[in-house]
Design an enzyme around this catalytic site. Structure first.
Site, mmCIF file in Angstrom:
data_model
loop_
_atom_site.group_PDB
_atom_site.id
_atom_site.type_symbol
_atom_site.label_atom_id
_atom_site.label_comp_id
_atom_site.label_asym_id
_atom_site.label_seq_id
_atom_site.Cartn_x
_atom_site.Cartn_y
_atom_site.Cartn_z
ATOM 1 N N GLU A 1 17.275 72.732 -45.410
ATOM 2 C CA GLU A 1 15.997 72.309 -44.846
ATOM 3 C C GLU A 1 15.815 70.805 -44.975
ATOM 4 O O GLU A 1 16.257 70.195 -45.939
ATOM 5 C CB GLU A 1 14.864 73.065 -45.547
ATOM 6 C CG GLU A 1 14.891 74.524 -45.157
ATOM 7 C CD GLU A 1 13.944 75.400 -45.977
ATOM 8 O OE1 GLU A 1 13.505 76.421 -45.447
ATOM 9 O OE2 GLU A 1 13.657 75.061 -47.131
ATOM 10 N N CYS B 1 12.829 63.733 -46.148
ATOM 11 C CA CYS B 1 13.358 64.319 -47.381
ATOM 12 C C CYS B 1 14.634 65.082 -47.024
ATOM 13 O O CYS B 1 14.599 66.040 -46.259
ATOM 14 C CB CYS B 1 12.287 65.253 -47.956
ATOM 15 S SG CYS B 1 12.801 66.084 -49.453
ATOM 16 N N CYS C 1 21.451 75.170 -55.107
ATOM 17 C CA CYS C 1 21.649 74.283 -56.257
ATOM 18 C C CYS C 1 22.126 75.135 -57.424
ATOM 19 O O CYS C 1 21.669 76.255 -57.609
ATOM 20 C CB CYS C 1 20.342 73.577 -56.619
ATOM 21 S SG CYS C 1 20.523 72.388 -57.958
ATOM 22 N N CYS D 1 16.787 75.289 -62.367
ATOM 23 C CA CYS D 1 15.524 74.923 -63.029
ATOM 24 C C CYS D 1 14.557 76.082 -62.784
ATOM 25 O O CYS D 1 14.475 76.587 -61.657
ATOM 26 C CB CYS D 1 14.978 73.624 -62.473
ATOM 27 S SG CYS D 1 16.138 72.258 -62.704
ATOM 28 N N CYS E 1 11.945 76.161 -59.834
ATOM 29 C CA CYS E 1 12.366 75.648 -58.515
ATOM 30 C C CYS E 1 12.954 76.754 -57.647
ATOM 31 O O CYS E 1 13.855 77.478 -58.066
ATOM 32 C CB CYS E 1 13.391 74.534 -58.705
ATOM 33 S SG CYS E 1 14.085 73.953 -57.142
ATOM 34 N N GLY F 1 19.231 70.844 -53.521
ATOM 35 C CA GLY F 1 20.462 70.407 -54.168
ATOM 36 C C GLY F 1 20.303 69.244 -55.128
ATOM 37 O O GLY F 1 19.283 68.571 -55.148
ATOM 38 N N GLU F 2 21.342 69.059 -55.945
ATOM 39 C CA GLU F 2 21.350 67.966 -56.923
ATOM 40 C C GLU F 2 22.288 66.868 -56.388
ATOM 41 O O GLU F 2 23.516 67.032 -56.406
ATOM 42 C CB GLU F 2 21.817 68.509 -58.288
ATOM 43 C CG GLU F 2 22.154 67.460 -59.313
ATOM 44 C CD GLU F 2 21.105 66.363 -59.486
ATOM 45 O OE1 GLU F 2 19.949 66.665 -59.815
ATOM 46 O OE2 GLU F 2 21.447 65.185 -59.286
ATOM 47 N N SER G 1 13.720 63.873 -62.553
ATOM 48 C CA SER G 1 12.923 65.094 -62.722
ATOM 49 C C SER G 1 12.797 65.363 -64.217
ATOM 50 O O SER G 1 13.642 66.032 -64.798
ATOM 51 C CB SER G 1 13.625 66.263 -62.035
ATOM 52 O OG SER G 1 13.613 66.065 -60.656
ATOM 53 N N LEU G 2 11.738 64.843 -64.792
ATOM 54 C CA LEU G 2 11.603 64.896 -66.248
ATOM 55 C C LEU G 2 11.011 66.246 -66.689
ATOM 56 O O LEU G 2 11.637 67.022 -67.375
ATOM 57 C CB LEU G 2 10.726 63.718 -66.699
ATOM 58 C CG LEU G 2 10.668 63.465 -68.195
ATOM 59 C CD1 LEU G 2 12.017 63.035 -68.722
ATOM 60 C CD2 LEU G 2 9.611 62.412 -68.502
ATOM 61 N N HIS G 3 9.770 66.474 -66.325
ATOM 62 C CA HIS G 3 9.077 67.766 -66.477
ATOM 63 C C HIS G 3 8.779 68.223 -67.906
ATOM 64 O O HIS G 3 8.021 69.173 -68.098
ATOM 65 C CB HIS G 3 9.804 68.893 -65.739
ATOM 66 C CG HIS G 3 10.117 68.572 -64.307
ATOM 67 N ND1 HIS G 3 9.210 67.985 -63.460
ATOM 68 C CD2 HIS G 3 11.251 68.730 -63.578
ATOM 69 C CE1 HIS G 3 9.763 67.820 -62.270
ATOM 70 N NE2 HIS G 3 10.991 68.243 -62.315
ATOM 71 N N ASN H 1 4.151 73.832 -57.053
ATOM 72 C CA ASN H 1 4.023 74.532 -55.769
ATOM 73 C C ASN H 1 4.581 75.933 -55.913
ATOM 74 O O ASN H 1 5.789 76.088 -56.111
ATOM 75 C CB ASN H 1 4.808 73.786 -54.686
ATOM 76 C CG ASN H 1 4.163 72.470 -54.330
ATOM 77 O OD1 ASN H 1 2.967 72.402 -54.065
ATOM 78 N ND2 ASN H 1 4.936 71.401 -54.350
ATOM 79 N N CYS I 1 7.561 70.137 -52.482
ATOM 80 C CA CYS I 1 8.615 70.026 -53.493
ATOM 81 C C CYS I 1 8.954 71.371 -54.092
ATOM 82 O O CYS I 1 8.079 72.104 -54.523
ATOM 83 C CB CYS I 1 8.145 69.178 -54.669
ATOM 84 S SG CYS I 1 7.860 67.513 -54.270
HETATM 85 N N1 SAH Z 1 17.698 68.276 -57.537
HETATM 86 C C1 SAH Z 1 17.013 67.055 -57.560
HETATM 87 C C2 SAH Z 1 16.283 66.723 -56.269
HETATM 88 C C3 SAH Z 1 15.506 67.813 -55.546
HETATM 89 S S1 SAH Z 1 14.014 68.480 -56.204
HETATM 90 C C4 SAH Z 1 16.052 67.012 -58.713
HETATM 91 O O1 SAH Z 1 15.806 68.030 -59.326
HETATM 92 O O2 SAH Z 1 15.564 65.922 -59.004
HETATM 93 C C5 SAH Z 1 12.661 67.371 -55.883
HETATM 94 C C6 SAH Z 1 11.572 67.461 -56.966
HETATM 95 O O3 SAH Z 1 10.743 68.634 -56.863
HETATM 96 C C7 SAH Z 1 12.161 67.516 -58.368
HETATM 97 O O4 SAH Z 1 11.451 66.670 -59.237
HETATM 98 C C8 SAH Z 1 11.935 68.956 -58.740
HETATM 99 O O5 SAH Z 1 11.996 69.137 -60.120
HETATM 100 C C9 SAH Z 1 10.595 69.227 -58.137
HETATM 101 N N2 SAH Z 1 10.278 70.655 -58.015
HETATM 102 C C10 SAH Z 1 11.131 71.680 -57.977
HETATM 103 N N3 SAH Z 1 10.446 72.851 -57.832
HETATM 104 C C11 SAH Z 1 9.136 72.541 -57.773
HETATM 105 C C12 SAH Z 1 7.946 73.308 -57.581
HETATM 106 N N4 SAH Z 1 7.996 74.611 -57.404
HETATM 107 N N5 SAH Z 1 6.772 72.655 -57.560
HETATM 108 C C13 SAH Z 1 6.732 71.303 -57.665
HETATM 109 N N6 SAH Z 1 7.824 70.532 -57.823
HETATM 110 C C14 SAH Z 1 9.018 71.131 -57.870
HETATM 111 FE FE1 SF4 Z 2 18.328 71.967 -58.484
HETATM 112 FE FE2 SF4 Z 2 16.512 70.001 -58.501
HETATM 113 FE FE3 SF4 Z 2 15.771 72.561 -58.066
HETATM 114 FE FE4 SF4 Z 2 16.588 71.809 -60.492
HETATM 115 S S1 SF4 Z 2 14.763 71.070 -59.415
HETATM 116 S S2 SF4 Z 2 17.211 73.688 -59.395
HETATM 117 S S3 SF4 Z 2 18.159 70.325 -59.992
HETATM 118 S S4 SF4 Z 2 17.068 71.316 -56.751
#
Ligand code: SAH
Ligand code: SF4
Length: 365
Positions: A92, A105, A112, A116, A119, A167-168, A221-223, A298, A341
């Site tokens: 996408e 984007c 991936c 996480c 995600c 993807g990463e 992506s700290l979180h 989200n 996201c």
């Molecule tokens: N894989 C890479 C880039 C893609 S994700 C990474 O993880 O950085 C883009 C961003 O959306 C990342 O910061 C990810 O952690 C965040 N993300 C993933 N799932 C999400 C969700 N359900 N709600 C909000 N942000 C999310």
């Molecule tokens: Fe992969 Fe980024 Fe999603 Fe983590 S947040 S599963 S690294 S796409």
């Protein structure tokens, strides 16, 4: 007969392709301009190239675009494309219009491997790296759709690119960096490195290279602000822990006050959204030129988390703003079409939660 996709070639490779087929060197420059300044995908439209040469090019090569399966438009103007690749896998791509910019984007992998827990993309069964042309093709397809050629024109609609789709990107550095270099080429799409942001979950060994080789903005992506929680939310943390990640960011080659690291922090109710978390976040990144992006979680079908309450997000944001960071809450865009996201996942490859742990990483780092 095999036809070379010219979008798969760097400029040097395009020169080699021309040499190999006994075309003069300047043809490579002409082709590059037609493809990346004017967005042409048909040799027959290349008016300064003789018909006999165009015929030869048609026999030898193509200028591809990925196939579009579906286009969805959100109430807020966000557009999402579901794209089918040659092997029928899907990714996408999202366009997000804002007052002062238009951001595309891009996805870097089908699915991936990093799983996480919050995600959607991480729950997809099939995973493979995208090729450079599949990454670049997403951007060019958006520019086609928005009638955004020639690429250097005033008021261009696509002004920014974020590698924040599926993807990463740092697990597919070779193809991602090739595509980014082509996007930045002055003779082509000519996007500035300042307008490209690569987001990573923290693949530490590739961070320095991303800065020195590409010089793009880095988002992390700290979180979570301690290893115990981050191990659970972003499991790659078990391999690349917070201390080492922060060190790598502190040493990111192009850092300055105008080129700051973006810290992405998804707001998960009762998980990572306390005042203490906010205070620890500030402590953790102290001294690093930084922007903080709070992303309300989200939800997606079957997700186990909830979004933090607005009150908690506001309290968290205030602590951050009082510490000197500007407007940190990211407004969800395109939520109604699952383009926000972490919501991205092609419908064709759904996998049950129970299967997630069986996934085999494509890279052993
Ligand atoms: N894989 C890479 C880039 C893609 S994700 C990474 O993880 O950085 C883009 C961003 O959306 C990342 O910061 C990810 O952690 C965040 N993300 C993933 N799932 C999400 C969700 N359900 N709600 C909000 N942000 C999310
Ligand atoms: Fe992969 Fe980024 Fe999603 Fe983590 S947040 S599963 S690294 S796409």
């Amino acid at each position: 007969m095999f036809k070379q996709d010219l979008i798969d070639l760097s400029f040097e490779q395009l020169q080699e392709f021309c040499a190999l087929n006994e075309l003069p060197k300047f043809r490579a420059t002409q082709l590059w301009r037609w493809i990346y300044c004017f967005g042409l995908s048909s040799f027959d439209d290349m008016t300064n190239i003789a018909k006999s040469t165009r015929n030869l090019l048609n026999q030898l090569s193509v200028i591809s675009r990925p196939e579009i399966t579906e286009i969805q438009k959100s109430k807020d103007g966000t557009i999402k494309w579901l794209i089918k690749l040659k092997d029928n896998s899907e990714v996408e791509t999202v366009f997000i219009p804002q007052d002062d910019r238009g951001t595309v984007c891009l996805s870097s992998q089908v699915g991936c491997t990093l799983n996480c827990t919050f995600c959607h993309t991480g729950t997809q069964a099939l995973v493979r790296n995208l090729t450079s042309s599949e990454i670049l093709g997403q951007l060019m397809l958006v520019m086609d759709h928005l009638d955004d050629w020639p690429s250097g024109k005033n008021n261009r609609k696509v002004t920014n690119v974020v590698m924040m789709g599926m993807g990463e990107p740092l697990l597919n550095y070779k193809e991602v960096s090739k595509a980014i270099k082509i996007m930045m080429s002055d003779d082509g799409i000519s996007l500035s490195r300042r307008r490209i942001t690569l987001s990573t979950s923290g693949i530490i060994p590739m961070i320095e290279k991303t800065g020195s080789d590409l010089g793009v903005n880095l988002a992390i992506s700290l979180h979570a602000v301690n290893d115990e929680l981050r191990d659970k939310l972003v499991p790659i943390n078990k391999k690349y822990n917070l201390e080492n990640l922060i060190d790598a960011c502190r040493n990111y080659p192009i850092l300055s006050n105008s080129r700051r690291i973006t810290w992405e922090y998804v707001m998960l109710k009762d998980i990572n959204d306390t005042k203490e978390d906010a205070i620890n976040l500030i402590k953790l990144i102290k001294g690093i030129p930084s922007k903080i992006n709070l992303i309300p979680f989200n939800p997606w079908p079957g997700s186990l988390f909830q979004t933090s309450t607005q009150k908690n997000i506001d309290i968290f944001a205030k602590i951050i703003m009082d510490a000197g960071f500007a407007s940190p809450i990211r407004k969800p865009r395109g939520q109604d079409i699952y383009a926000a996201c972490g919501q991205l996942k092609s419908e064709t490859q759904k996998v049950r939660k129970s299967q997630i742990n069986k996934l085999v990483p494509i890279h052993s780092l």
